[in-house]
Write a protein that holds these residues in place. Sequence first.
Motif: not given
Length: 219
Positions: A19, A21, A79, A92
């Motif tokens: 996870e 970003l 992502w 997101v």
Amino acid sequence: MCPCNVEKGKRGVSVQQDEILEARKISFGYRERQILRDVSFIISPGERAALVGPSGCGKSTLAKILAGYLKPSGGAALWGGEPLPSGGYCPVQMIQQHPEAAVDPRWKMERILKEGGMPAPDVLQAMGIEREWLTRWPSELSGGELQRFCIARVLREETRFLICDEISTMLDAITQAQVWHSLLAMSEGYGFGMLVITHNIELAKQVCDRILEWKDLTS
């Protein structure tokens, strides 16, 4: 200011290591106007990071790209090392500065919430949403009440990261503190990460684990 009692950096649940970003050399422009140029950074799973920069520098444009609302002219929003999902619910999610612009004024609040799937009762309770508010029109709510709805409706089980774009700028000091306290408590309990976009360095220091300075992000 945000007098919150939630300890930073201590998550209530585990997070998945995929996870992550990432903004990878993101560029964006309209015709001859270049707004973003090679913006890059990575935010770790469950981390709360602040992006601090002056008004008009392109923070909101970057937020929309990271949430999948805009496509960059160069680079990519990733992502877990992959492009953002184009179908279904995106992990997101973004909360905008002006909540009134994010809701349909022709719908009552219960319908607005149900559009994306009614949040769990504990989410509504944590955000301080009263049952009677569900029967009201958006115009009948204060800015702080409406922003609570906008936050609650994106806090689904599939949400793993929130982008908060100046979400408390238009609120009074007491409402700011209440909204941030509720949101940080939810972050702790559910383990989702956050990117807090602001020009308020003091707010960034209080609610985030790490601060990203805009001037340091472009190559």
